[in-house]
Design a protein around this motif. Structure first.
Motif, PDB file in Angstrom:
ATOM      1  N   PRO A 213       0.829  -1.219   0.000  1.00 31.77           N
ATOM      2  CA  PRO A 213       0.000   0.000   0.000  1.00 31.77           C
ATOM      3  C   PRO A 213       0.863   1.269   0.000  1.00 31.77           C
ATOM      4  CG  PRO A 213      -0.583  -1.488   1.816  1.00 31.77           C
ATOM      5  CD  PRO A 213       0.587  -2.085   1.127  1.00 31.77           C
ATOM      6  N   ALA A 214       0.291   2.331  -0.494  1.00 30.99           N
ATOM      7  CA  ALA A 214       1.013   3.597  -0.648  1.00 30.99           C
ATOM      8  C   ALA A 214       1.597   4.084   0.680  1.00 30.99           C
ATOM      9  CB  ALA A 214       0.086   4.664  -1.233  1.00 30.99           C
ATOM     10  N   ALA A 215       0.847   3.851   1.772  1.00 30.58           N
ATOM     11  CA  ALA A 215       1.298   4.352   3.068  1.00 30.58           C
ATOM     12  C   ALA A 215       2.660   3.761   3.452  1.00 30.58           C
ATOM     13  CB  ALA A 215       0.268   4.004   4.140  1.00 30.58           C
ATOM     14  N   ALA A 216       2.846   2.464   3.136  1.00 36.47           N
ATOM     15  CA  ALA A 216       4.112   1.805   3.465  1.00 36.47           C
ATOM     16  C   ALA A 216       5.256   2.458   2.697  1.00 36.47           C
ATOM     17  CB  ALA A 216       4.032   0.322   3.156  1.00 36.47           C
ATOM     18  N   LEU A 217       4.992   2.757   1.426  1.00 39.65           N
ATOM     19  CA  LEU A 217       6.025   3.371   0.589  1.00 39.65           C
ATOM     20  C   LEU A 217       6.365   4.777   1.092  1.00 39.65           C
ATOM     21  CD1 LEU A 217       7.858   3.348  -1.878  1.00 39.65           C
ATOM     22  CD2 LEU A 217       5.925   4.130  -3.255  1.00 39.65           C
ATOM     23  N   GLU A 218       5.318   5.505   1.434  1.00 36.14           N
ATOM     24  CA  GLU A 218       5.550   6.872   1.927  1.00 36.14           C
ATOM     25  C   GLU A 218       6.421   6.847   3.183  1.00 36.14           C
ATOM     26  OE1 GLU A 218       1.785   8.866   2.493  1.00 36.14           O
ATOM     27  OE2 GLU A 218       1.278   8.457   0.386  1.00 36.14           O
ATOM     28  N   GLY A 219       6.105   5.934   4.059  1.00 38.47           N
ATOM     29  CA  GLY A 219       6.873   5.808   5.301  1.00 38.47           C
ATOM     30  C   GLY A 219       8.337   5.512   5.004  1.00 38.47           C
ATOM     31  N   PHE A 220       8.551   4.639   4.044  1.00 39.92           N
ATOM     32  CA  PHE A 220       9.925   4.266   3.679  1.00 39.92           C
ATOM     33  C   PHE A 220      10.684   5.463   3.102  1.00 39.92           C
ATOM     34  CE2 PHE A 220      12.971   2.079   0.720  1.00 39.92           C
ATOM     35  CZ  PHE A 220      13.777   1.552   1.721  1.00 39.92           C
ATOM     36  N   LEU A 221       9.988   6.217   2.230  1.00 42.42           N
ATOM     37  CA  LEU A 221      10.631   7.401   1.635  1.00 42.42           C
ATOM     38  C   LEU A 221      10.993   8.411   2.733  1.00 42.42           C
ATOM     39  CD1 LEU A 221       8.432   7.919  -1.573  1.00 42.42           C
ATOM     40  CD2 LEU A 221      10.798   7.111  -1.462  1.00 42.42           C
ATOM     41  N   ARG A 222      10.069   8.562   3.658  1.00 45.57           N
ATOM     42  CA  ARG A 222      10.331   9.510   4.746  1.00 45.57           C
ATOM     43  C   ARG A 222      11.556   9.101   5.551  1.00 45.57           C
ATOM     44  NH1 ARG A 222       5.067  10.097   5.915  1.00 45.57           N
ATOM     45  NH2 ARG A 222       5.116   8.375   7.410  1.00 45.57           N
ATOM     46  N   SER A 223      11.615   7.813   5.856  1.00 48.58           N
ATOM     47  CA  SER A 223      12.702   7.371   6.737  1.00 48.58           C
ATOM     48  C   SER A 223      14.048   7.398   6.020  1.00 48.58           C
ATOM     49  CB  SER A 223      12.401   5.975   7.287  1.00 48.58           C
ATOM     50  OG  SER A 223      12.644   5.004   6.302  1.00 48.58           O
ATOM     51  N   THR A 224      14.044   7.263   4.685  1.00 52.01           N
ATOM     52  CA  THR A 224      15.329   7.272   3.970  1.00 52.01           C
ATOM     53  C   THR A 224      15.672   8.653   3.455  1.00 52.01           C
ATOM     54  OG1 THR A 224      14.173   6.692   1.927  1.00 52.01           O
ATOM     55  CG2 THR A 224      15.140   4.887   3.204  1.00 52.01           C
ATOM     56  N   GLY A 225      14.660   9.536   3.355  1.00 46.98           N
ATOM     57  CA  GLY A 225      14.905  10.870   2.825  1.00 46.98           C
ATOM     58  C   GLY A 225      15.080  10.879   1.310  1.00 46.98           C
ATOM     59  N   LEU A 226      14.608   9.841   0.651  1.00 42.00           N
ATOM     60  CA  LEU A 226      14.753   9.773  -0.817  1.00 42.00           C
ATOM     61  C   LEU A 226      13.391  10.014  -1.483  1.00 42.00           C
ATOM     62  CD1 LEU A 226      17.064   6.632  -1.177  1.00 42.00           C
ATOM     63  CD2 LEU A 226      17.726   9.043  -1.120  1.00 42.00           C
ATOM     64  N   THR A 227      13.435  10.189  -2.825  1.00 46.44           N
ATOM     65  CA  THR A 227      12.188  10.280  -3.590  1.00 46.44           C
ATOM     66  C   THR A 227      12.015   8.970  -4.354  1.00 46.44           C
ATOM     67  OG1 THR A 227      13.399  11.335  -5.392  1.00 46.44           O
ATOM     68  CG2 THR A 227      12.286  12.786  -3.824  1.00 46.44           C
ATOM     69  N   LEU A 228      10.820   8.766  -4.852  1.00 46.46           N
ATOM     70  CA  LEU A 228      10.482   7.491  -5.481  1.00 46.46           C
ATOM     71  C   LEU A 228      11.441   7.145  -6.623  1.00 46.46           C
ATOM     72  CD1 LEU A 228       8.629   5.071  -5.711  1.00 46.46           C
ATOM     73  CD2 LEU A 228       7.064   6.443  -7.095  1.00 46.46           C
ATOM     74  N   ASP A 229      11.786   8.168  -7.435  1.00 43.82           N
ATOM     75  CA  ASP A 229      12.645   7.855  -8.595  1.00 43.82           C
ATOM     76  C   ASP A 229      14.074   7.496  -8.185  1.00 43.82           C
ATOM     77  OD1 ASP A 229      12.660  10.557  -7.746  1.00 43.82           O
ATOM     78  OD2 ASP A 229      13.858  11.076  -9.502  1.00 43.82           O
ATOM     79  N   GLN A 230      14.428   7.766  -6.915  1.00 43.80           N
ATOM     80  CA  GLN A 230      15.776   7.395  -6.470  1.00 43.80           C
ATOM     81  C   GLN A 230      15.845   5.962  -5.948  1.00 43.80           C
ATOM     82  OE1 GLN A 230      16.000  10.817  -3.798  1.00 43.80           O
ATOM     83  NE2 GLN A 230      17.862  11.485  -4.855  1.00 43.80           N
ATOM     84  N   LEU A 231      14.694   5.342  -5.787  1.00 43.80           N
ATOM     85  CA  LEU A 231      14.681   3.968  -5.277  1.00 43.80           C
ATOM     86  C   LEU A 231      14.977   2.980  -6.398  1.00 43.80           C
ATOM     87  CD1 LEU A 231      11.566   3.889  -2.897  1.00 43.80           C
ATOM     88  CD2 LEU A 231      13.957   4.355  -2.332  1.00 43.80           C
ATOM     89  N   GLU A 232      15.589   1.870  -6.020  1.00 48.27           N
ATOM     90  CA  GLU A 232      15.811   0.797  -6.992  1.00 48.27           C
ATOM     91  C   GLU A 232      14.748  -0.269  -6.787  1.00 48.27           C
ATOM     92  OE1 GLU A 232      19.722  -0.861  -6.879  1.00 48.27           O
ATOM     93  OE2 GLU A 232      20.686   1.121  -6.967  1.00 48.27           O
ATOM     94  N   ARG A 233      14.428  -0.966  -7.884  1.00 45.03           N
ATOM     95  CA  ARG A 233      13.497  -2.092  -7.779  1.00 45.03           C
ATOM     96  C   ARG A 233      14.295  -3.355  -8.012  1.00 45.03           C
ATOM     97  NH1 ARG A 233       7.994  -0.470  -9.657  1.00 45.03           N
ATOM     98  NH2 ARG A 233       7.951   1.799  -9.537  1.00 45.03           N
ATOM     99  N   ARG A 234      14.175  -4.290  -7.087  1.00 43.66           N
ATOM    100  CA  ARG A 234      14.923  -5.537  -7.249  1.00 43.66           C
ATOM    101  C   ARG A 234      13.994  -6.727  -7.060  1.00 43.66           C
ATOM    102  NH1 ARG A 234      20.249  -4.481  -3.522  1.00 43.66           N
ATOM    103  NH2 ARG A 234      20.889  -2.526  -4.513  1.00 43.66           N
ATOM    104  N   ALA A 235      14.326  -7.775  -7.808  1.00 40.85           N
ATOM    105  CA  ALA A 235      13.523  -8.989  -7.689  1.00 40.85           C
ATOM    106  C   ALA A 235      13.835  -9.660  -6.354  1.00 40.85           C
ATOM    107  CB  ALA A 235      13.848  -9.932  -8.841  1.00 40.85           C
TER     108      ALA A 235
END
Lengths: 743, 313
Positions: free
Chosen positions: A78-100
């Motif tokens: 859910p979006a809330a989980a992602l938002e929390g993660f971004l907040r805690s890392t201080g990054l934006t969505l496009d800076q995250l990597e997607r890994r299998a």
């Protein structure tokens, strides 16, 4: 690999705080540097009255870059989980990597922290250090908000290597760090710049500042010694004073003077204390007369007249101080020679504690108690009582009023002047002891009696009014008093029936505080003693209770008092036991060993208790001893289980005729032999012999367990073996309660 | 002992030199406060003016009384009436230590010949609810001044901080001039036709006041006056700030503080008479401190004691 040099230059830092400040500066800065990712080879801190200096060698030029990976939520979360993660890392969505991942696609944050330059890190760490420095007392000055021990004037902070040095960019509360400092206040060379630690230390020396306090100590000590030697005298050593004086000067210049003849008859302790406390002078002794005849003062300056003016001034101040001391001494002597009645009268007006009366009341109690204790420590009762009445009179003397640390020392002089003899005089000096952990324990019988009486009175007094130490609060130093009693008892091998003594004192005291007469106090004490089975201790008072004609109301009140008194005494005895455990633990005796001995009767006889504990500890160090405990525990466990299961106690006595094999027969024989030795050894309080006899059971017990099955099918044999185990238990338990031992 | 040609010839010359030195450094040279006080710190120019943010620089001589120190003029150094020289500068300037050392040079102490040291001594006045950190200044092992950075006065944090210097004038002067007994010290120039020593002026008064302090003063009256001063202080502070007569806001902080000073001195006299027990002592000190705090609170409400921002508004 640059080196770091920091100097915090201020107005005069109190001498007593400099050692702590050096350690703290070093720890806070180096910890901060390491935490920020730098490493260093070595560090050293220095201080003078006006500066606090730190040098750090071989610092890394920058911190290593850090790469941190953090696993985030599933991409379908859910979006809330992602938002929390971004907040805690201080990054934006496009800076995250997607890994299998096993469970699908997962977000990953890759955080790269680039390495930082040392100057930036140092600036940050030093500012934090300055702003949070834990001075015992700090202050503001001018219109600023910064706190420091005294006004901070300049900060020198440079990093240097072969190519040169750079100033660390830093401004704290308007003070900008630079690369310059100044030397001695009066013999300096103005402000100068420095390029590194060696250059700094060398230029300071040129500007009449010895940076290292150890060097200042060495210089002033050897200088002072040379002055004394040249005059055929000896310098009296005083480490504490040496450290303090080295913290008062940047350029030590010792000067020696003589004490005027008018003052040489003063006791050496008075001369020494007066010179040290008021003037920070070292004492100089004449080896031929054994008297203190001179002093060394340490100036902070070299003068054209080689210190003549300074010495003359100091001498004058000393003369004024010693005139005061002589006035006190002569006045005190007059009172002492007249028998000190003026002082004992005066102590009536001095409150000891508002619930425990005046110092005079306290002295009455201590005197009575000293009488009671005297025969137990081999002292004459009359002398002990006399000593207790005199021991604290110096509290009223003018000299002790001026120099409280001379309490006791003066008491001895005045008692001698009053013609009371050595035993009484030495008790006046020594009854305060042991004052602390490092202090020695008095050994003269009269001193021991008064010292014990004094401390036990203090403890029973505060217990009687419910002012016991709690947690870290011990305003009346009762822990120290209890430890003092323990050390006095153990150090002199005294046998003190402490439990009865405490009951008697607390009972008497509670009666005295209610102004009851001696007879009624006695009744309470007797009732208390009887209630704990110490009829013999109650003696005459016991008869009084039996035949007493107190009204019932009073009897009820006395009874309540006796119950409370017994409670208090047990509590105080437990307090002694706690202190004893701490004391013995420091001596390397385990707490469970002490517990095993505390569980035995007569545990209020501390000397006996410690003998027993020491013997047990020694026994446990031997192989036989350690293994015996295992055997004992095995026997005890099997027996206890069987007793619980069967609901009986197997204490009927085992019969050797049912013994089946040689091992079982051998155990019977061994127990007989052990018992024959342990009984007399215990009666003679020869614990090592008793314990050795017990340890000798190890072999037979081990062999018995290896060869024999306790739970035999034959109920008679089984019962007999359980009774045999009971004998092991009872034989061993006569020595100590081994069930309380760990392991 | 200064031995140069610059050595002052008299007690008053030392005072005059200090006055002109501190005047040259920008201090307002005030006169002693016209009440009995125990120390120069009690002068409202120090206690009250160290509160609030307005800059302040003053220096003055303050006759001070310590009734218990009376020795009938016989002790070479102890007096029940003596002089303090007091300097107070707010905010404390960064070069206050240098300014102070300059004042020692001004009275003839050759800084190249003497050993001047700043030795830790934290100052606290339980009666004024005040404390500060600083040093006692030693000259060749003799305490010649007290040097304090005020942190709190009357229970208020000092913001900014005042720097306070207190010189014990008799002791300092005796040292500078090499005099052994205070009564032998020249008060004016010994070469003048009418040369007067300290003893010519004060020996008799020391006798009279010693007797008064220890035996003469009526303790019942002193107790009564203490109560009166305490009540009056409170009463003056209880007035509403608005004065109906002038239509102005007038808080009587200074008159109330006079009563606090009075109470403090009365307590000192009672103490010298030996009629205050050890336990009562703390209670009396607490009562004076309560007055000092209330006066400080009141002074902070006035223009002179406010913080600059509030004062402008």
């Amino acid at each position: 690999m640059p080196d770091l040099l920091i100097e915090l230059f201020s107005e005069e830092i109190p001498a007593r705080m400099q050692g702590m400040a050096r350690d703290t500066l070093k720890k806070l800065v180096t910890d901060g540097l390491v935490e920020a990712g730098l490493t260093y080879a070595s560090a050293g801190a220095f201080s003078t009255p006006r500066r606090l200096t730190l040098m750090v060698e071989g610092l890394t030029a920058e911190s290593r870059p850090v790469r941190e990976e953090r696993k985030g939520p599933n991409t379908t979360a859910p979006a809330a989980a992602l938002e929390g993660f971004l907040r805690s890392t201080g990054l934006t969505l496009d800076q995250l990597e997607r890994r299998a991942d096993k469970k699908g696609e997962v977000f990953f944050a890759v955080i790269e922290k680039p390495g930082r330059r040392a100057p930036d890190i140092v600036a940050e760490v030093l500012e934090t250090t300055i702003r949070n420095f834990p001075w015992p007392k700090s202050m503001r000055w001018g219109a600023g908000t910064l706190r420091w021990v005294r006004p901070l004037h300049s900060i020198l902070c440079i990093l240097s290597d072969e190519t040169g040095h750079e100033v660390v960019p830093l401004t704290v509360d308007g003070i900008t760090a630079g690369d310059s400092t100044e030397g001695h206040r009066f013999m300096g060379i103005g402000r100068f710049t420095v390029t590194g630690f060696d250059d700094y230390a060398a230029k300071l020396r040129k500007a009449h500042v010895l940076l290292d306090s150890a060097e200042r100590e060495a210089v002033l000590w050897s200088g002072a010694q040379n002055l004394a030697f040249a005059a055929g005298m000896e310098l009296v050593e005083d480490r504490g004073l040496l450290t303090e004086v080295a913290g008062l000067v940047e350029w030590p210049v010792p000067l020696m003077g003589r004490i005027a003849d008018d003052f040489l008859h003063l006791p050496p302790e008075v001369l020494q204390t007066s010179m040290k406390e008021h003037q920070k002078f070292f004492s100089v002794k004449n080896p031929r007369t054994g008297r203190i005849e001179g002093f060394v003062t340490v100036a902070n300056i070299e003068t054209p007249d080689h210190g003549a003016t300074i010495l003359k001034g100091n001498q004058k101040v000393l003369a004024a101080r010693l005139s005061d001391a002589r006035f006190f001494w002569e006045n005190d002597l007059r009172i002492a020679r007249a028998g000190m009645a003026e002082w004992s009268e005066g102590l009536k007006a001095v409150t000891f504690h508002n619930k425990l009366g005046s110092q005079a009341d306290r002295i009455d109690r201590v005197a009575a108690l000293a009488r009671e204790i005297a025969p137990l420590v081999g002292a004459d009762a009359d002398t002990a009582e006399k000593a207790a009445r005199v021991a604290k009179l110096d509290l009223r003397s003018a000299m002790v009023g001026e120099f409280p640390e001379l309490q006791g020392t003066m008491g001895r002089y005045y008692a001698l002047e009053a013609g009371l003899g050595d035993a009484v005089a030495n008790a006046a000096r020594d009854h305060w002891r042991p004052k602390g952990e490092g202090d020695t324990v008095p050994t003269e019988p009269v001193s021991v009696a008064v010292a014990l009486a004094d401390k036990i009175d203090t403890l029973t007094g505060f217990w009687a009014i419910d002012e016991k130490p709690t947690g870290s609060k011990d305003p009346f130093a009762l822990r120290r008093a209890a430890l003092g009693v323990i050390r006095l008892v153990l150090g002199n091998g005294v046998t003190l029936p402490l439990h009865a003594l405490l009951i008697k004192r607390i009972g008497r005291l509670t009666g005295q505080l209610r102004a009851w007469d001696a007879q009624r106090q006695g009744a309470v004490v007797a009732e208390a003693l009887i209630s704990v089975g110490m009829k013999d201790q109650a003696a005459d008072a016991y008869d009084q209770v039996i035949s007493d004609k107190r009204p019932d109301m009073q009897k009820a009140e006395d009874h309540a008092m006796a119950v409370k008194g017994v409670e208090n005494a047990s509590d105080l005895l437990a307090f002694f036991h706690d202190r004893l455990k701490v004391y013995l633990r420091d001596q390397g005796i385990r707490h469970d060993i002490i517990d095993a001995c505390l569980a035995m009767p007569g545990n209020d006889d501390l000397t006996l208790l410690v003998k027993r504990a020491t013997a047990l500890a020694d026994t446990l160090k031997t192989e036989d001893g350690a293994n015996l405990i295992q055997g004992f525990k095995r026997a005890n466990n099997i027996l206890t289980q069987a007793e619980q299961k069967d609901g009986v106690e197997y204490s009927f006595g085992a019969d050797p005729k049912f013994a089946e094999g040689p091992e079982e027969q051998a155990l019977f024989a061994a127990l007989d032999a052990a018992e024959a030795k342990i009984g007399p050894a215990m009666a003679a309080e020869d614990f090592p012999a008793a314990m050795a006899a017990m340890a000798a059971l190890r072999g037979p017990i081990d062999a018995f367990f290896t060869a024999v099955q306790i739970n035999s099918d034959n109920p008679i044999i089984r019962r007999n073996r359980l009774n045999l185990l009971h004998r092991i238990r009872s034989v061993c338990s006569g020595v100590a309660d081994l069930t309380r031992l760990d392991g | 002992m200064a031995t140069g040609t610059d050595t002052p010839k008299s007690f008053q010359e030392i005072i005059l030199r200090l006055q002109s030195y501190w005047a040259s450094k920008g201090c307002a040279i005030l006169q002693p406060y016209d009440m009995e006080v125990g120390a120069g710190t009690f002068h409202p120019a120090t206690t009250l003016r160290s509160l609030g943010s307005r800059p302040w620089a003053a220096a003055y001589v303050q006759p001070s009384r310590r009734p218990t120190d009376g020795r009938y003029g016989e002790n070479p150094n102890r007096l029940q009436h003596y002089y303090q020289y007091q300097v107070i500068i707010k905010p404390s300037p960064p070069d206050l230590q240098e300014l102070y050392l300059g004042s020692l040079a001004a009275i003839g102490i050759d800084l190249g010949l003497h050993d001047i040291r700043f030795v830790e001594d934290d100052w606290e006045s339980p009666t004024l609810g005040a404390w500060g950190l600083g040093w006692e200044v030693w000259c060749d092992g003799m305490e010649v001044s007290q040097f304090t950075y005020f942190q709190q006065v009357g229970g208020h944090d000092c913001k900014p901080v005042s720097g306070e210097l207190t010189y014990g004038l008799e002791r300092l002067a005796m040292y500078v001039m090499g005099i052994d007994h205070v009564m032998d010290m020249p008060f004016n120039d010994p070469q003048t036709p009418i040369a007067l020593t300290y003893g010519d002026i004060f020996r008799q008064t020391e006798e009279e006041y010693s007797r008064h302090n220890f035996d003469g003063a009526t303790t019942e009256m002193l107790f009564r006056h203490f109560e009166d001063a305490e009540a009056e202080c409170q009463r003056l502070l209880d007035f509403p700030p608005d004065d109906p007569k002038t239509g102005k806001r007038i808080i009587m902080a200074h008159p109330a503080y006079d009563q606090c000073i009075k109470a403090s001195h009365l307590f000192n006299l009672l103490d010298a008479r030996g009629v205050i027990s050890v336990t009562e002592r703390q209670a009396y000190i607490g009562r004076v401190r309560a007055l000092a705090k209330k006066c400080a609170d009141a002074f902070r409400q006035t223009e002179a004691g406010a913080d600059a921002v509030e004062a402008v508004a």
